[in-house]
Design an enzyme around this catalytic site. Structure first.
Site, PDB file in Angstrom:
ATOM      1  N   CYS A 196       0.832  -1.210   0.000  1.00  0.00           N
ATOM      2  CA  CYS A 196       0.000   0.000   0.000  1.00  0.00           C
ATOM      3  C   CYS A 196       0.858   1.248   0.000  1.00  0.00           C
ATOM      4  O   CYS A 196       0.413   2.308  -0.388  1.00  0.00           O
ATOM      5  CB  CYS A 196      -0.919  -0.019   1.213  1.00  0.00           C
ATOM      6  N   GLU A 251      -5.165   4.092  -8.025  1.00  0.00           N
ATOM      7  CA  GLU A 251      -4.206   3.113  -7.508  1.00  0.00           C
ATOM      8  C   GLU A 251      -4.155   1.912  -8.464  1.00  0.00           C
ATOM      9  O   GLU A 251      -5.164   1.250  -8.680  1.00  0.00           O
ATOM     10  CB  GLU A 251      -4.640   2.649  -6.111  1.00  0.00           C
TER      11      GLU A 251
END
Ligand SMILES: NC(=O)c1ccc[n+]([C@@H]2O[C@H](COP(=O)([O-])OP(=O)(O)OC[C@H]3O[C@@H](n4cnc5c(N)ncnc54)[C@H](O)[C@@H]3O)[C@@H](O)[C@H]2O)c1
Ligand SMILES: O=C/C=C/C=C(\O)C(=O)O
Length: 486
Positions: free
Chosen positions: A288, A390
């Protein structure tokens, strides 16, 4: 074929509805196990077991014994290091070079760390004035919440599961965990370690399955769960928040990112290139915290791009079990479809592909793996979707900037706010720019250097709350203030 069962009330059990789903090794595309597909019935049983343990042996256990039990879990993971390593590698395709340094040792360290932290806690007390002059004493104590639901992702399976299970248990709660459907194996092994460490049944339960309409959603909607702690996609966080609303349940969310790296011309160029290669491509870009947006001061832009592209081209992509391999496959073929769709989108949006952009030719068994090339793009504007969404793959886009102010504005121009990496040798600039990043975590001249005492989490779409050190204890306990008039 190996079966992975639910771990409920201290025993490995078949799923209530008898359904199983396949678990695939993404490096070869082969099915390695059949996994219990948990449902609401299994969650009910697990939550009941957790509540019983909380009201019974775990709740009654002296703190020192509880923490000793967690130390035994940490030792149990280390004693079975090779089993955990192989299980994690087969589920994810991670290279041994990564999983043996990060995933497995951190899985054990999380238990050791939170057990030790609990040993050093103290109680705050406040002497309070009263009109009559007698005064009052306020003191604040912590109490566990009860049953905590832990929902974890596939990218660092054991690390991110234990990052939440360890503080929850150290604080005195019992846990029902729902690991990612992509990576059930190390969670199942952890069940064995708990059993063999003599931890009472029901303290730690694992129910496998999916999210919506499956074990994950059932856990978030269960009326007898006191808190949900979740790591995963921002979209999923939003669905979980809705599910938790009717019971006004506590939540802690570590969600997605679109993290920026800023490289100033005064940085050590080679260090910045090496660091960005790590922050963009580690774990096949599936951390992440990975940098997908890199902003480089114009005088060093060309040299930086050339250096990073060379690093990308030089990465050894291949068999996770080969010690020399630096990058394995993505987690699944479905995720590869998503990442490849971004490879296409980058071209449609007009990117220059400086490195990668395709699927490597690996041959043999690996030709059926979910591999992609580490990829570097340039040439897009800040509004391109490649700079806003993302991707969660081994990719980054590099853009030049001219002033510090511009770099700050570009880095902060995102719906996400998990972390930033800043590369500079100017100490005043490092502090100045760090303080202005709209994120929860800033690394200067490094990346993913962790101290488990520090607050960890993101702002904006990247999460709610902080975990780490006493911040974890703040989430996994209720603090109660007691005021006594003297
Ligand atoms: N901020 C952080 O600390 C952090 C850390 C690691 C990963 N992530 C993020 O996680 C994502 C990758 O992980 P992923 O693809 O496994 O995430 P995901 O959201 O798809 O799944 C995570 C977990 O949630 C479960 N789930 C899905 N829908 C659910 C629902 N409606 N109710 C309950 N549970 C549900 C899944 O089964 C899985 O166990 C990326 O976005 C990444 O940035 C964030
Ligand atoms: O993919 C996200 C990585 C998260 C890392 C941690 O939560 C940690 O190091 O504690």
């Amino acid at each position: 074929m190996k079966k992975i069962l639910n771990f409920i009330d201290g025993a490995f059990v078949e799923p209530a509805r008898g359904a199983y789903f396949p678990n695939t090794n993404p490096a070869t595309g082969t099915i390695i196990s059949q996994v219990a597909e948990g449902s609401a019935e299994d969650i009910d049983r697990a939550v009941e077991a957790a509540r019983r343990a909380f009201k019974g042996p775990w709740g009654a256990m002296p703190l020192s014994e509880r923490l000793d039990a967690l130390d035994r879990v940490a030792s149990g993971i280390m004693a079975r290091f090779d089993d955990f390593l192989k299980a994690e590698m087969l589920d994810t395709g991670k290279p041994a070079s990564f999983a043996s340094r990060i995933d497995i040792p951190r899985g054990a360290a999380n238990f050791k760390f939170f057990a030790n932290l609990m040993r050093t806690q103290h109680t705050a007390a406040f002497e309070t004035e009263t009109p009559g002059g007698g005064g009052a004493l306020n003191y604040t104590i912590r109490r566990p919440l009860g049953v905590v639901g832990v929902i974890s992702p596939w990218n660092l399976p054991l690390l991110l599961l234990t990052w939440k299970v360890a503080p929850a248990l150290a604080a005195g709660n019992c846990v029902v965990a729902k690991p990612s459907e992509e990576t059930p194996s190390t969670a199942a092994l952890l069940g064995e370690v708990f059993r063999d460490a003599g931890v009472p049944p029901g303290v730690f339960n694992v129910v496998h399955g999916f999210g919506p309409g499956s074990a994950g959603e059932a856990l978030t909607r269960h009326p007898d769960v006191d808190a949900i702690t979740f790591t995963g996609e921002s979209r999923t966080g939003s669905a979980i928040m809705e599910a938790c609303a009717p019971h006004v349940r506590d939540i802690s969310f570590e969600l997605g990112g679109k993290n920026a790296a800023i490289v100033f011309a005064d940085a050590d160029l080679q260090e910045a290139i090496d660091g960005t290669a790590r922050s963009s491509f580690s774990n096949t870009g599936q951390v992440c915290l990975c940098s997908e947006r890199v902003y480089v001061e114009r005088p060093i832009f060309d040299a930086f791009v050339e250096g990073l592209a060379a690093r990308a081209r030089g990465l050894k992509v291949g068999d996770p079990f080969d010690e020399a391999t630096q990058m394995g496959p993505l987690i699944s073929h479905a995720h590869r479809e998503k990442v490849l769709s971004y490879f296409e989108l980058a071209k449609t949006e007009g990117a220059t592909v400086v490195a990668g952009g395709g699927v490597p030719e690996l041959g043999g068994a690996l030709s059926k793996g979910a591999f992609v090339e580490p990829t570097v793009w340039t040439g897009l504007s800040q509004n391109a979707r490649i700079l806003r969404e993302e991707v969660f793959g081994p990719v980054c886009h590099v853009m030049p900037f001219d002033t510090e102010e511009e770099a700050i504005a570009l880095a902060n121009d995102s719906d996400y706010g998990l972390c930033a990496a800043i590369w500079t040798n100017d100490v005043r600039r490092a502090h100045r720019v760090s303080a202005r990043m709209d994120v929860g975590l800033v690394w200067v001249n490094t990346w993913f250097l962790r101290d488990l005492r520090t607050p960890f989490g993101g702002v904006k779409l990247s999460g709610i709350g902080r975990e780490g050190g006493t911040h974890s204890l703040d989430f996994y306990t209720e603090t109660k203030n007691i005021c006594i008039k003297l």
